[in-house]
Design a protein around this motif. Structure first.
Motif, PDB file in Angstrom:
ATOM      1  N   ILE A 271      -3.612  -2.105  -7.713  1.00 38.89           N
ATOM      2  CA  ILE A 271      -3.539  -2.620  -6.341  1.00 38.89           C
ATOM      3  C   ILE A 271      -4.609  -3.689  -6.120  1.00 38.89           C
ATOM      4  CG2 ILE A 271      -4.091  -1.993  -3.955  1.00 38.89           C
ATOM      5  CD1 ILE A 271      -1.309  -1.352  -4.433  1.00 38.89           C
ATOM      6  N   VAL A 274      -3.829  -7.466  -6.008  1.00 42.11           N
ATOM      7  CA  VAL A 274      -3.366  -8.125  -4.782  1.00 42.11           C
ATOM      8  C   VAL A 274      -4.556  -8.739  -4.054  1.00 42.11           C
ATOM      9  CG1 VAL A 274      -2.175  -7.802  -2.582  1.00 42.11           C
ATOM     10  CG2 VAL A 274      -1.424  -6.531  -4.599  1.00 42.11           C
ATOM     11  N   SER A 312      -2.928  -2.002   9.538  1.00 37.48           N
ATOM     12  CA  SER A 312      -2.966  -0.962   8.520  1.00 37.48           C
ATOM     13  C   SER A 312      -2.754   0.427   9.111  1.00 37.48           C
ATOM     14  CB  SER A 312      -4.305  -1.013   7.784  1.00 37.48           C
ATOM     15  OG  SER A 312      -4.322  -0.108   6.711  1.00 37.48           O
ATOM     16  N   ILE A 319       4.237   0.972   1.619  1.00 40.60           N
ATOM     17  CA  ILE A 319       3.465   0.260   0.612  1.00 40.60           C
ATOM     18  C   ILE A 319       3.471  -1.239   0.883  1.00 40.60           C
ATOM     19  CG2 ILE A 319       5.386  -0.036  -0.991  1.00 40.60           C
ATOM     20  CD1 ILE A 319       1.663   0.605  -1.788  1.00 40.60           C
ATOM     21  N   VAL A 320       4.516  -1.747   1.537  1.00 45.65           N
ATOM     22  CA  VAL A 320       4.568  -3.169   1.870  1.00 45.65           C
ATOM     23  C   VAL A 320       3.440  -3.531   2.829  1.00 45.65           C
ATOM     24  CG1 VAL A 320       5.925  -4.997   2.955  1.00 45.65           C
ATOM     25  CG2 VAL A 320       7.036  -3.354   1.438  1.00 45.65           C
ATOM     26  N   LEU A 323       0.065  -3.440   1.070  1.00 45.98           N
ATOM     27  CA  LEU A 323      -0.187  -4.624   0.239  1.00 45.98           C
ATOM     28  C   LEU A 323      -0.553  -5.832   1.100  1.00 45.98           C
ATOM     29  CD1 LEU A 323       2.665  -4.287  -2.412  1.00 45.98           C
ATOM     30  CD2 LEU A 323       0.229  -3.780  -2.702  1.00 45.98           C
ATOM     31  N   VAL A 326      -4.130  -5.305   2.221  1.00 48.53           N
ATOM     32  CA  VAL A 326      -5.069  -5.562   1.126  1.00 48.53           C
ATOM     33  C   VAL A 326      -5.329  -7.065   1.005  1.00 48.53           C
ATOM     34  CG1 VAL A 326      -5.329  -5.532  -1.386  1.00 48.53           C
ATOM     35  CG2 VAL A 326      -4.578  -3.476  -0.192  1.00 48.53           C
ATOM     36  N   LEU A 327      -4.269  -7.860   1.091  1.00 45.43           N
ATOM     37  CA  LEU A 327      -4.404  -9.316   0.991  1.00 45.43           C
ATOM     38  C   LEU A 327      -5.210  -9.882   2.164  1.00 45.43           C
ATOM     39  CD1 LEU A 327      -3.715 -12.063  -0.252  1.00 45.43           C
ATOM     40  CD2 LEU A 327      -1.551 -11.991   1.016  1.00 45.43           C
TER      41      LEU A 327
END
Length: 411
Positions: A271, A274, A312, A319-320, A323, A326-327
């Motif tokens: 992860i 990303v 978040s 999971i989308v 991600l 995270v970005l």
């Protein structure tokens, strides 16, 4: 605390030697070398994080006991940052940095052959103490860069350090699954030796900033911080950003390890890749400092970070969304980090290594608090409460930023 803040001064030293490229600035290859070396050095702190269960099984200890390995590594890093990094203002860094990297190589090699848990605790602590080369390279980059390129250069080197953290987390599990966990420490030791040899050849000799004795040099870290209110504000913002960064990644491991994800350590580590995109985007934040937009950009990055953790909170089962966060969050926090360090490098050129010592130490304190908060909030209310806590921290940081905008603007 005083309201007096010294304006930015040119990063030149008196009568630099002909070999020093400070007047010509940092060229692209040298900047990338600094970023690679800094990232490789700091990445040594994080090899073990996805490997704790593997190491525990190998040494026949509990996962809880294995967690002490990460704790001692971080404590060692804090000690190294406080005791070693200030020497960058006093000693010849063209020798100091390669020596520190060779010491790190020895500690990594010792970790690879450690026969038991107690020995590994000692060697991991030594890895932490000797993993400070990156924090010596950032002030040196600030010294060598021209005034009009300092933000870009420091941003690139600081981003290299974050990339090193993310990459080490991403690949350590893969390498350990294929070749065993000790292999990663042999490879890291070899890389340190190579980088030490390269840096010994290319680093210019720079005059010392001070002839102060060592005890007084350490004490001057505190007095330098007290002398500049803009430094104090910057350290607070940096500590909060690192607090949330550690809180998020610690809690993310809890989230992805549990249902409905049930991911392995290798999958969780990947992860981090990303986050690389965010680090590369935020690397350009230093250019905003060069254009005079440092304070405004810091506020914008804090707002993006706040929006990220609020998003978040809605994505505990997606999971989308994870991600995307995270970005975005890595982009925002790295932008804050780059702008903070660039601003510090411009406040007092004679004390850059000591200011960086204060920055790293405060970030360590923030990161430690973040890991503790992550565990406590997760046990109490799960992912939503963790992200709620992160949002509160960013709101407080935005209040500090808004109140102290004028103070920061003169840095």
């Amino acid at each position: 605390m005083t309201n007096k803040t010294t304006a930015a001064a040119p990063a030149r030293v008196a009568a630099p030697p002909a070999s020093a490229p400070g007047s010509r600035g940092m060229n692209g290859p040298l900047t990338l070398l600094f970023a690679l070396a800094g990232g490789a050095a700091v990445g040594n702190l994080y090899w073990a994080q996805p490997l704790l269960n593997t190491i525990a099984g190998s040494l026949h200890i509990s996962p809880g006991s294995a967690g002490l390995l990460v704790t001692l590594t971080q404590i060692g890093y804090a000690i190294g940052a406080f005791l070693v990094v200030p020497l960058g203002d006093r000693l010849n860094r063209s020798r100091l940095i390669p020596v520190i990297m060779l010491a790190s190589a020895l500690a990594l090699a010792a970790s690879a052959v450690a026969p038991g848990f107690t020995a590994l605790l000692v060697t991991f602590a030594l890895v932490g103490v000797t993993t400070v080369a990156g924090q010596l390279l950032i002030p040196l980059a600030g010294d060598l860069a021209r005034d009009d390129q300092r933000g870009r250069v420091v941003g690139t080197v600081a981003s290299g350090i974050l990339i090193g953290i993310l990459v080490s987390r991403a690949i350590s599990g893969v390498v350990a699954d294929a070749f065993g966990w000790r292999t990663i420490y042999w490879a890291a030791a070899a890389l340190m030796v190579v980088l030490a040899a390269v840096l010994a050849r290319v680093l210019p000799t720079m005059p010392s900033r001070t002839s102060t004795g060592y005890p007084a040099l350490l004490a001057s870290v505190i007095t330098t911080v007290r002398r500049h209110q803009s430094v104090q504000v910057t350290l607070v913002l940096g500590a909060v950003a690192m607090m949330v960064f550690t809180l998020f990644w610690t809690a993310l491991t809890f989230l992805l390890s549990a249902a409905p994800f049930d991911w392995s350590a290798t999958q969780i580590g990947l992860i981090s890749l990303v986050g690389l995109a965010g680090a590369l985007v935020a690397q350009r934040a230093g250019r905003l400092h060069d254009r005079g937009w440092s304070v405004t950009a810091t506020g914008a990055a804090l707002l993006l970070a706040l929006a990220s953790v609020l998003l978040s909170a809605t994505g505990a089962h997606s999971i989308v969304i994870v991600l995307i966060v995270v970005l975005l969050l890595n982009t925002a926090i790295q932008a804050v980090n780059v702008l903070n360090q660039t601003r510090l490098m411009s406040i007092d050129p004679q004390s850059r290594s000591r200011l960086n010592t204060a920055f790293v130490t405060c970030n360590f304190i923030g990161g430690t608090i973040g890991s503790v908060l992550a565990a406590a909030l997760w046990q109490t209310g799960g992912w939503v409460l963790v992200m709620g806590g992160a949002a509160v921290l960013f709101v407080l940081a935005l209040i500090v930023w808004a109140v102290a905008r004028r103070t920061l603007s003169v840095a």
